[in-house]
Structures are given as C-alpha cells and as structure tokens.
Design a protein around this motif. Structure first.
Motif, PDB file in Angstrom:
ATOM      1  N   VAL A 331       0.838  -1.198   0.000  1.00  0.00           N
ATOM      2  CA  VAL A 331       0.000   0.000   0.000  1.00  0.00           C
ATOM      3  C   VAL A 331       0.874   1.249   0.000  1.00  0.00           C
ATOM      4  CG1 VAL A 331      -1.749   1.310   1.258  1.00  0.00           C
ATOM      5  CG2 VAL A 331      -1.872  -1.187   1.215  1.00  0.00           C
ATOM      6  N   ILE A 332       0.533   2.219  -0.842  1.00  0.00           N
ATOM      7  CA  ILE A 332       1.236   3.496  -0.871  1.00  0.00           C
ATOM      8  C   ILE A 332       0.369   4.549  -0.205  1.00  0.00           C
ATOM      9  CG2 ILE A 332       2.273   5.274  -2.326  1.00  0.00           C
ATOM     10  CD1 ILE A 332       2.539   3.146  -4.529  1.00  0.00           C
ATOM     11  N   VAL A 333       0.880   5.152   0.873  1.00  0.00           N
ATOM     12  CA  VAL A 333       0.211   6.288   1.510  1.00  0.00           C
ATOM     13  C   VAL A 333       1.153   7.486   1.423  1.00  0.00           C
ATOM     14  CG1 VAL A 333      -1.167   4.827   3.033  1.00  0.00           C
ATOM     15  CG2 VAL A 333       1.051   5.687   3.818  1.00  0.00           C
ATOM     16  N   ALA A 334       0.664   8.657   1.808  1.00  0.00           N
ATOM     17  CA  ALA A 334       1.440   9.886   1.656  1.00  0.00           C
ATOM     18  C   ALA A 334       1.958  10.391   2.995  1.00  0.00           C
ATOM     19  CB  ALA A 334       0.589  10.970   0.996  1.00  0.00           C
ATOM     20  N   GLY A 335       3.097  11.046   2.949  1.00  0.00           N
ATOM     21  CA  GLY A 335       3.617  11.709   4.142  1.00  0.00           C
ATOM     22  C   GLY A 335       2.906  13.024   4.379  1.00  0.00           C
ATOM     23  N   GLY A 336       3.328  13.736   5.418  1.00  0.00           N
ATOM     24  CA  GLY A 336       2.760  15.035   5.724  1.00  0.00           C
ATOM     25  C   GLY A 336       3.166  16.078   4.698  1.00  0.00           C
ATOM     26  N   LEU A 337       2.417  17.173   4.626  1.00  0.00           N
ATOM     27  CA  LEU A 337       2.671  18.211   3.630  1.00  0.00           C
ATOM     28  C   LEU A 337       2.745  19.605   4.240  1.00  0.00           C
ATOM     29  CD1 LEU A 337       3.028  18.806   0.595  1.00  0.00           C
ATOM     30  CD2 LEU A 337       0.541  18.971   0.423  1.00  0.00           C
ATOM     31  N   HIS A 338       1.957  19.865   5.274  1.00  0.00           N
ATOM     32  CA  HIS A 338       1.948  21.206   5.877  1.00  0.00           C
ATOM     33  C   HIS A 338       3.315  21.480   6.495  1.00  0.00           C
ATOM     34  CE1 HIS A 338       0.856  24.669   8.249  1.00  0.00           C
ATOM     35  NE2 HIS A 338      -0.358  24.671   7.715  1.00  0.00           N
ATOM     36  N   LYS A 339       3.933  22.582   6.114  1.00  0.00           N
ATOM     37  CA  LYS A 339       5.324  22.842   6.491  1.00  0.00           C
ATOM     38  C   LYS A 339       5.549  22.906   8.005  1.00  0.00           C
ATOM     39  CE  LYS A 339       4.645  27.821   5.690  1.00  0.00           C
ATOM     40  NZ  LYS A 339       5.034  28.975   4.853  1.00  0.00           N
ATOM     41  N   LYS A 340       4.537  23.291   8.770  1.00  0.00           N
ATOM     42  CA  LYS A 340       4.719  23.425  10.215  1.00  0.00           C
ATOM     43  C   LYS A 340       4.704  22.085  10.946  1.00  0.00           C
ATOM     44  CE  LYS A 340       2.934  28.148  10.689  1.00  0.00           C
ATOM     45  NZ  LYS A 340       1.930  29.021  11.349  1.00  0.00           N
ATOM     46  N   ILE A 341       4.084  21.072  10.337  1.00  0.00           N
ATOM     47  CA  ILE A 341       3.928  19.789  11.038  1.00  0.00           C
ATOM     48  C   ILE A 341       4.289  18.604  10.131  1.00  0.00           C
ATOM     49  CG2 ILE A 341       2.177  20.628  12.651  1.00  0.00           C
ATOM     50  CD1 ILE A 341       0.056  19.334  10.787  1.00  0.00           C
ATOM     51  N   LYS A 342       5.026  18.868   9.095  1.00  0.00           N
ATOM     52  CA  LYS A 342       5.252  17.911   8.019  1.00  0.00           C
ATOM     53  C   LYS A 342       5.701  16.530   8.476  1.00  0.00           C
ATOM     54  CE  LYS A 342       7.643  17.623   3.557  1.00  0.00           C
ATOM     55  NZ  LYS A 342       8.502  18.350   2.596  1.00  0.00           N
ATOM     56  N   MET A 343       6.562  16.464   9.478  1.00  0.00           N
ATOM     57  CA  MET A 343       7.137  15.179   9.892  1.00  0.00           C
ATOM     58  C   MET A 343       6.336  14.493  10.999  1.00  0.00           C
ATOM     59  SD  MET A 343       9.481  15.052   7.731  1.00  0.00           S
ATOM     60  CE  MET A 343      10.265  13.534   8.273  1.00  0.00           C
ATOM     61  N   THR A 344       5.176  15.024  11.332  1.00  0.00           N
ATOM     62  CA  THR A 344       4.424  14.489  12.471  1.00  0.00           C
ATOM     63  C   THR A 344       3.203  13.664  12.078  1.00  0.00           C
ATOM     64  OG1 THR A 344       2.982  16.431  12.701  1.00  0.00           O
ATOM     65  CG2 THR A 344       5.132  16.500  13.821  1.00  0.00           C
ATOM     66  N   TYR A 345       2.944  13.519  10.793  1.00  0.00           N
ATOM     67  CA  TYR A 345       1.708  12.832  10.394  1.00  0.00           C
ATOM     68  C   TYR A 345       1.838  12.243   8.992  1.00  0.00           C
ATOM     69  CZ  TYR A 345       0.372  16.809   7.372  1.00  0.00           C
ATOM     70  OH  TYR A 345       0.328  17.766   6.381  1.00  0.00           O
ATOM     71  N   PHE A 346       0.890  11.395   8.639  1.00  0.00           N
ATOM     72  CA  PHE A 346       0.801  10.847   7.288  1.00  0.00           C
ATOM     73  C   PHE A 346      -0.637  10.947   6.800  1.00  0.00           C
ATOM     74  CE2 PHE A 346      -0.205   7.335  10.069  1.00  0.00           C
ATOM     75  CZ  PHE A 346      -1.031   6.465   9.360  1.00  0.00           C
ATOM     76  N   ARG A 347      -0.836  10.724   5.500  1.00  0.00           N
ATOM     77  CA  ARG A 347      -2.163  10.935   4.919  1.00  0.00           C
ATOM     78  C   ARG A 347      -2.596   9.714   4.107  1.00  0.00           C
ATOM     79  NH1 ARG A 347      -1.448  15.534   1.183  1.00  0.00           N
ATOM     80  NH2 ARG A 347       0.661  14.661   1.049  1.00  0.00           N
ATOM     81  N   VAL A 348      -3.861   9.368   4.271  1.00  0.00           N
ATOM     82  CA  VAL A 348      -4.461   8.262   3.529  1.00  0.00           C
ATOM     83  C   VAL A 348      -5.653   8.810   2.747  1.00  0.00           C
ATOM     84  CG1 VAL A 348      -5.615   6.020   3.679  1.00  0.00           C
ATOM     85  CG2 VAL A 348      -3.777   6.603   5.290  1.00  0.00           C
ATOM     86  N   GLY A 349      -5.644   8.598   1.446  1.00  0.00           N
ATOM     87  CA  GLY A 349      -6.781   8.999   0.631  1.00  0.00           C
ATOM     88  C   GLY A 349      -7.842   7.915   0.613  1.00  0.00           C
ATOM     89  N   HIS A 350      -9.099   8.318   0.656  1.00  0.00           N
ATOM     90  CA  HIS A 350     -10.207   7.365   0.510  1.00  0.00           C
ATOM     91  C   HIS A 350     -11.326   8.055  -0.274  1.00  0.00           C
ATOM     92  CE1 HIS A 350     -11.262   9.449   4.295  1.00  0.00           C
ATOM     93  NE2 HIS A 350     -10.155   8.928   4.819  1.00  0.00           N
ATOM     94  N   MET A 351     -11.036   8.224  -1.561  1.00  0.00           N
ATOM     95  CA  MET A 351     -11.983   8.899  -2.449  1.00  0.00           C
ATOM     96  C   MET A 351     -12.105   8.126  -3.750  1.00  0.00           C
ATOM     97  SD  MET A 351      -9.625  12.105  -3.709  1.00  0.00           S
ATOM     98  CE  MET A 351      -8.564  12.161  -2.251  1.00  0.00           C
TER      99      MET A 351
END
Length: 403
Positions: A331-351
């Motif tokens: 499974v490929i998921v995405a890392g964080g993007l917002h510059k202030k918190i980029k390394m603290t979260y990941f993103r999963v699309g479900h659309m």
C-alpha cells in the motif's frame, strides 16, 4: 486493479482509477474534431453540470493540473489592484494566494490555526472591515485533511457582501464531498481530474456561475493570461456542447474521453449516493484508526474531510519507520505536507473508486497494512480489532459491485 508495481495507491490523489476509464485513456486518440469525440466532449460538459449540481453554471475543461484553476479564477475574475480574501487553512491556500499576487491582485490572508477550519465569526468580521472582489475558500485542505463548511461560509459572504464572488478550491473534494453549486450560491468551483472525478492527472475542471461570466465580460482591463483566458475558452465549450467543432488549443482528447466514462459512472450511482458512500467510508476508516490509538490532525472530528485522513504518528513512531513498512505490505500512503507539522503525520486517501465500490476492499487492505506496520514499529495494537471496527461501521459489503 493497482498498477503501481502491484501496490494499492491510497494517497490523496492521484487515486485508483476504474479499469473502464483506464481502457479508454489508453486507446489511440481520435481527432479533436472527430464526430465521436465532439459528441463525447459535449456530453461530458452536460454531465459535469449534474455532478456539480448546477443547472446554469458553465463548465470549463482545460488541459492542465488542478492548480491551473487558481490561474483561471484569479486572471478572469480579478483585475489588478482588486482585493481577494483568502481563507487560509493550509498549504494550498498559501499557493492560491501566491497565484493571485502573480496577477496583481491584492491578497488579505485570513489565517486559521493548523488543523482548524475557517471560523465563521472571523470571516464575518473580515467582510465587515473592507470590500472584496472575491473570497477564496478551500473545501478540503489536502495538507491537513480539514473540511470547511462551504454552505455556511458562502451564506455569510452573500449576506454581508452580496456582490462579492464566492470561489471554491475543491480539488480534494468535488465529486465526493457535498457541493451544491446553485443552491449555495457558488460563483466559481475548481478541481483536477485525478481525485474523486476518477481520471488520470491532466485536466482542470472549473465551473463559473452566470454572475462570474458577467464579471469576465464587463472587465475594465484585459485578462492577464492567454491560455487561461475564459473569453478564449467559453466559445469552445459552448461549441462542443452544441455538437460543433471549435478550436483555441488542442484539448487533452484521451483524458476528456476518460472523463466522459467517469462522469457516466458517477451519475449512474447518483451524486447523493456518491456523497453518502464517501461519508460512510470516511467515518468507518477513521473509527478504525481511532481503535489503533491514532489521532487526526483536524482539531475537531466534525471538521475532518471525507476524502482523506491526516493521521498523527503515535509516540515513538516516525515517518521513516512507518511508511516503508506500509509500502512493504502493498500500500502506498502519503507523508505530511503542511510545512509546520510535516514530519508528524501521514495521509491516507479514501476517495473515488476506493470509497464508492467497497467490494474491491481497498480500505480493508490499507487498514491491515497500517495495523501490521504499526505492530512492526513496536506500537501496541490488538490484531484484527481495527478491521472489525471498520466492518462493523460499514455494516458489511454489498453482494456485488455497483460499477
């Protein structure tokens, strides 16, 4: 069928695409003036009105990424020196503001805290201070997974400044999150093909209200773009809808044909049901993530988007540890993007396909991958619990695919 080296693509776009869409996109391209393509393009323009729930809006379908929509809105609806109120909820609001400045518009930034949605009271106060030509809203911020209440925010704009144009970036929202273009008084709505519309990247889709079109016609200065000039594209869209050939620039023929197939599939389901399936999938997936002890970036659960989940890493787990392990499970998921918190979260699309056709079990696959990866990282999990929570929330799967 996943085509990314056999891995399931669960980022917030591009997402997984229906095989019927991929088939037509991969075929040899007909001429852009072939009778068959003229019919498909004209029909696609008509279907987009139904997808966006508008009877009078004018669709534009132009080769380019969703980001071209910012140019399309800025260069056509703003004149140099006019003011735009950008309601800023993250990374892409920043980019939209930069785009407006490139066309000599004046930007006032209404900044929201990270993970927060637009505060209605702050919007009301800003509108009472000075006059704006356009207000820029982002329905779903892809960088934080936060959803704004477009209906309520548009109503505030119309109440305080009825002449102001309400513009919406719906790249990570449209054809998944509820949007009622006419009923909510939207003047411009933009998106890209590669998310919930369900077509590979390369098309910008934008709808202008009749009020927005009048704004274009009644400008006092020339439009500061050649390619993104609505006056150039309007007769092209109108001609194709009348089933006539027209030319300004060559359309992305194969992608438009893909959009034709994708719109038919959405409308065969019905937009109300499409909205409901995305909502149900989102709530069920988030419930599964909560059961793993995970939290969202969104400061309030009710403001979390239905098209993706921005999930904080648990204590002791990092991006470098978790994402490769999820990838190793297919499974490929995405890392964080917002510059202030980029390394603290990941993103999963479900659309798109992953949400509207549950029989494919994309969400089951990603939940199992996340659970297994977390366990390998040393995060305490109860094996199988997250999936059980998800299935219970979904209420089981239909006996056969709806597509």
């Amino acid at each position: 069928m996943p085509l990314n080296d056999g891995k399931l693509l669960m980022i917030p776009g591009p997402c997984e695409f229906h095989e019927d869409v991929l088939k037509v996109v991969g075929e040899a391209s007909p001429s852009h003036v072939a009778p068959s393509f003229i019919e498909e393009f004209g029909s696609t323009i008509e279907m987009l009105r139904k997808v966006f729930l508008t009877s009078t809006g004018q669709p534009f379908v132009i080769a380019g990424s969703g980001s071209l929509g910012w140019d399309f809105v800025a260069c056509n609806l703003l004149e140099p020196g006019e003011k735009a109120l950008v309601c800023n909820t993250g990374y892409f609001s920043d980019s939209w503001a930069m785009c407006i400045k490139a066309y000599k518009g004046q930007v006032v930034n209404l900044q929201m805290p990270v993970g927060g949605c637009v505060d209605p009271q702050m919007l009301e106060e800003a509108l009472k201070k000075q006059k704006y030509k356009i207000v820029c809203l982002t329905q779903v911020d892809t960088s934080t997974g936060v959803k704004n209440d477009i209906k309520a925010l548009a109503a505030i704009v119309k109440k305080i400044q009825p002449d102001c144009l309400v513009t919406v970036d719906g790249v990570c929202a449209f054809a998944a999150e509820e949007l009622r273009f006419d009923d909510w008084g939207i003047d411009a709505a933009l998106t890209g093909s590669q998310k919930a519309l369900g077509v590979p990247p390369g098309l910008m889709v934008c709808i202008f209200s009749q009020k927005a079109l009048r704004t274009v016609r009644n400008r006092n200065s020339q439009i500061l773009s050649y390619f993104a000039n609505a006056a150039h594209w309007l007769p092209i869209m109108q001609a194709y809808e009348e089933r006539k050939a027209a030319y300004f620039a060559t359309p992305a023929v194969t992608l438009v044909r893909g959009l034709y197939v994708a719109c038919k599939k959405l409308l065969n389901i019905g937009m109300e049901e499409v909205f409901n399936r995305h909502l149900k999938t989102s709530l069920s997936f988030k419930a599964a993530m909560y059961s793993l002890g995970l939290e969202l970036v969104a400061t309030e659960k009710k403001h979390a988007a239905n098209t993706l989940s921005a999930i904080k890493f648990p204590a002791g787990v990092t991006k470098a540890q978790l994402l490769p392990k999820i990838g190793a499970r297919g499974v490929i998921v995405a890392g964080g993007l917002h510059k202030k918190i980029k390394m603290t979260y990941f993103r999963v699309g479900h659309m798109g396909l992953s949400a509207i056709d549950p029989k494919r079990q994309h969400m089951v696959t990603v939940i199992e991958a996340i659970e297994g990866a977390l366990a390998e990282c040393g995060h305490k999990v109860e094996k199988g619990k997250a999936l059980a929570v998800f299935k219970a929330a979904m209420g089981g799967y239909p006996l056969r695919s709806s597509l």
